[in-house]
Design a protein around this motif. Structure first.
Motif, PDB file in Angstrom:
ATOM      1  N   ARG A 103     -12.469  75.883  55.921  1.00 54.80           N
ATOM      2  CA  ARG A 103     -11.584  74.876  55.334  1.00 54.80           C
ATOM      3  C   ARG A 103     -12.426  73.747  54.784  1.00 54.80           C
ATOM      4  NH1 ARG A 103      -6.445  73.738  58.670  1.00 54.80           N
ATOM      5  NH2 ARG A 103      -5.496  75.778  58.654  1.00 54.80           N
ATOM      6  N   ARG A 104     -12.142  73.317  53.555  1.00 53.06           N
ATOM      7  CA  ARG A 104     -12.890  72.179  53.002  1.00 53.06           C
ATOM      8  C   ARG A 104     -12.144  70.904  53.371  1.00 53.06           C
ATOM      9  NH1 ARG A 104     -16.032  73.462  47.972  1.00 53.06           N
ATOM     10  NH2 ARG A 104     -15.371  71.423  47.325  1.00 53.06           N
ATOM     11  N   ARG A 105     -12.833  70.082  54.166  1.00 54.92           N
ATOM     12  CA  ARG A 105     -12.172  68.860  54.629  1.00 54.92           C
ATOM     13  C   ARG A 105     -12.260  67.770  53.578  1.00 54.92           C
ATOM     14  NH1 ARG A 105     -13.407  65.467  58.882  1.00 54.92           N
ATOM     15  NH2 ARG A 105     -15.546  66.158  58.826  1.00 54.92           N
ATOM     16  N   GLY A 106     -11.191  67.046  53.358  1.00 52.76           N
ATOM     17  CA  GLY A 106     -11.234  65.903  52.446  1.00 52.76           C
ATOM     18  C   GLY A 106     -11.642  64.661  53.219  1.00 52.76           C
ATOM     19  N   GLY A 107     -11.718  63.551  52.528  1.00 46.85           N
ATOM     20  CA  GLY A 107     -12.051  62.301  53.207  1.00 46.85           C
ATOM     21  C   GLY A 107     -11.574  61.145  52.364  1.00 46.85           C
ATOM     22  N   LEU A 108     -11.635  59.959  52.923  1.00 47.27           N
ATOM     23  CA  LEU A 108     -11.203  58.788  52.164  1.00 47.27           C
ATOM     24  C   LEU A 108     -12.311  58.358  51.200  1.00 47.27           C
ATOM     25  CD1 LEU A 108      -9.467  56.623  54.905  1.00 47.27           C
ATOM     26  CD2 LEU A 108      -8.407  57.957  53.088  1.00 47.27           C
ATOM     27  N   HIS A 109     -11.906  57.949  50.021  1.00 48.67           N
ATOM     28  CA  HIS A 109     -12.855  57.438  49.018  1.00 48.67           C
ATOM     29  C   HIS A 109     -13.553  56.203  49.616  1.00 48.67           C
ATOM     30  CE1 HIS A 109     -14.248  55.726  45.234  1.00 48.67           C
ATOM     31  NE2 HIS A 109     -13.962  56.892  44.654  1.00 48.67           N
ATOM     32  N   SER A 335     -17.504  65.419  43.695  1.00 44.83           N
ATOM     33  CA  SER A 335     -17.265  65.627  45.129  1.00 44.83           C
ATOM     34  C   SER A 335     -18.574  65.583  45.919  1.00 44.83           C
ATOM     35  CB  SER A 335     -16.522  66.930  45.370  1.00 44.83           C
ATOM     36  OG  SER A 335     -17.268  67.992  44.845  1.00 44.83           O
ATOM     37  N   ARG A 336     -19.726  65.866  45.257  1.00 43.28           N
ATOM     38  CA  ARG A 336     -21.009  65.793  45.995  1.00 43.28           C
ATOM     39  C   ARG A 336     -21.306  64.354  46.395  1.00 43.28           C
ATOM     40  NH1 ARG A 336     -24.275  68.615  41.381  1.00 43.28           N
ATOM     41  NH2 ARG A 336     -22.858  67.170  40.366  1.00 43.28           N
ATOM     42  N   PHE A 337     -20.968  63.404  45.505  1.00 44.98           N
ATOM     43  CA  PHE A 337     -21.148  61.982  45.835  1.00 44.98           C
ATOM     44  C   PHE A 337     -20.168  61.562  46.933  1.00 44.98           C
ATOM     45  CE2 PHE A 337     -19.351  57.704  44.978  1.00 44.98           C
ATOM     46  CZ  PHE A 337     -20.461  56.928  45.301  1.00 44.98           C
ATOM     47  N   LEU A 338     -18.902  61.959  46.737  1.00 47.63           N
ATOM     48  CA  LEU A 338     -17.858  61.514  47.674  1.00 47.63           C
ATOM     49  C   LEU A 338     -18.065  62.098  49.074  1.00 47.63           C
ATOM     50  CD1 LEU A 338     -14.831  61.769  45.226  1.00 47.63           C
ATOM     51  CD2 LEU A 338     -15.998  59.701  45.983  1.00 47.63           C
TER      52      LEU A 338
END
Ligand code: FA5
Length: 342
Positions: A103-109, A335-338
């Motif tokens: 699962r690819r986890r998201g995150g807060l900006h 997304s690599r930066f984030l």
């Protein structure tokens, strides 16, 4: 009606049941033969029409046929239920040896993370959040802030105009008058966060859209030392307990006196380095005591009230906190930066 008819009927009914392919055919068979109006029961109705001496023997024979068919039906019914269950379970088979899907986890900006921290610090000091429009009247963005038409200070902020009197707000200070008018004397202790827009060249330090958080506190006993105290507490919460701030005289048309507030360089600790251009200090925000004209425009008696106001650029703060070199990263959606900020 003879015993032979009965036997023939029994064998035909059994054949029919064996060739029933599925549950609905088996149910139909049941209705046709064993229900109260079914064929087997019709044999029972024949009994009364027979000569008395034959009735008993034929009655027993009919009952045996009905019982025999009922037993065969019960078995067949159970088999078909078991087959249906097996079929359903086969469809639901789970292979517990399959490796799990990643699962690819998201995150807060990173901007959202810092914005939320900023909210927490000011909420802790009794401020509330007040939101005001992005598409704003020239009146609130400039005129009511002591910048009438043709005031030279308007040139400090290159503006996107929608028409002569409507624009994209260039700073969150545009919400100051709205907050004062809405909240009324005595209760203005607000932060005004959100995007601002300026028609500027995009560089490593400047974007066309960026976030500011404005602070505004108005009341009869408000003074410059409140400004210093609030901002020192803010700087320590965000940049570390031993942080120091410095106030330098500056100019904004809507504050008097006006100051720029610096924090001690987060990289060299004040020794002097390339990041702070060897001054030991980094610019944090603009601030001051609310200009009396602005207080009056907000509906306050400027002889009885004073206010403090400050406005910070959130992107620049995040650049400082994380040592990011290029402000353009924030809106590029790479997304690599984030992923570095999860
Ligand atoms: C103002 O916008 C004043 N309204 C601040 C203020 C509020 C002063 C209340 C006094 C009282 P300034 O134009 O300096 O000031 O912008 C404030 C901050 O917004 C800057 O320090 C910077 O961090 C940020 N900022 C301004 N322009 C940009 C831009 N193009 N890109 C990114 N951040 C910017």
């Amino acid at each position: 009606m003879s015993q032979a008819d009965l036997d023939a009927y029994r064998l035909a009914a059994i054949d029919e049941l064996e060739s029933a392919a599925d549950k609905s055919a088996i149910d139909a068979w049941y209705r046709k033969h064993l229900s109260s109006s079914g064929q087997a029961n019709q044999f029972k109705r024949q009994i009364g029409k027979l000569p008395p001496e034959e009735r008993r023997g034929f009655g027993q024979a009919v009952n045996e046929v009905v019982k025999n068919l009922q037993d065969i039906y019960d078995n067949r019914h159970k088999e078909s239920e078991a087959a249906a269950l097996a079929q359903r379970l086969a469809g639901e088979k789970v292979d517990v040896t399959l490796p799990s899907r990643q699962r690819r986890r998201g995150g807060l900006h990173p901007l959202t993370q810092t914005l939320r921290e900023i909210y927490q610090v000011f909420l802790g000091m009794g401020f509330t959040v007040y939101e005001s429009p992005h598409v704003e009247l020239d009146y609130f963005n400039f005129e009511a802030l002591n910048m009438p038409p043709h005031h030279p200070a308007r040139d400090m902020q290159d503006t996107f105009y929608v028409n002569e009197s409507v624009l994209l707000r260039t700073h969150t200070s545009a919400g100051q008058i709205r907050a004062m008018q809405k909240l009324g004397p005595g209760s203005v202790r607000v932060i005004l966060p959100g995007l601002c827009y300026r028609n500027e060249d995009v560089t490593t330090r400047s974007e066309m859209q960026f976030h500011q958080v404005e602070g505004l506190l108005v009341g009869p006993d408000v003074r410059m030392s409140d400004l210093k105290g609030v901002l020192l507490q803010f700087a320590r919460a965000l940049f570390g307990e031993d942080q120091a701030i410095r106030l330098r005289g500056s100019y904004f048309p809507f504050t008097e006196p006006s100051v720029e507030v610096d924090i001690r360089c987060t990289l060299c600790g004040g020794e002097g380095c390339r990041m702070c251009k060897y001054t030991g200090w980094l610019e944090l925000l603009g601030a001051g005591l609310v200009h009396p004209t602005v207080l009056e425009n907000g509906g306050y008696d400027a002889t009885k009230n004073r206010g403090i106001a400050f406005g910070m650029g959130v992107e620049r703060i995040v650049l400082l906190r994380h040592g990011i070199k290029d402000i353009r990263q924030f809106f590029r959606n790479d997304s690599r930066f984030l992923a570095n900020f999860r």
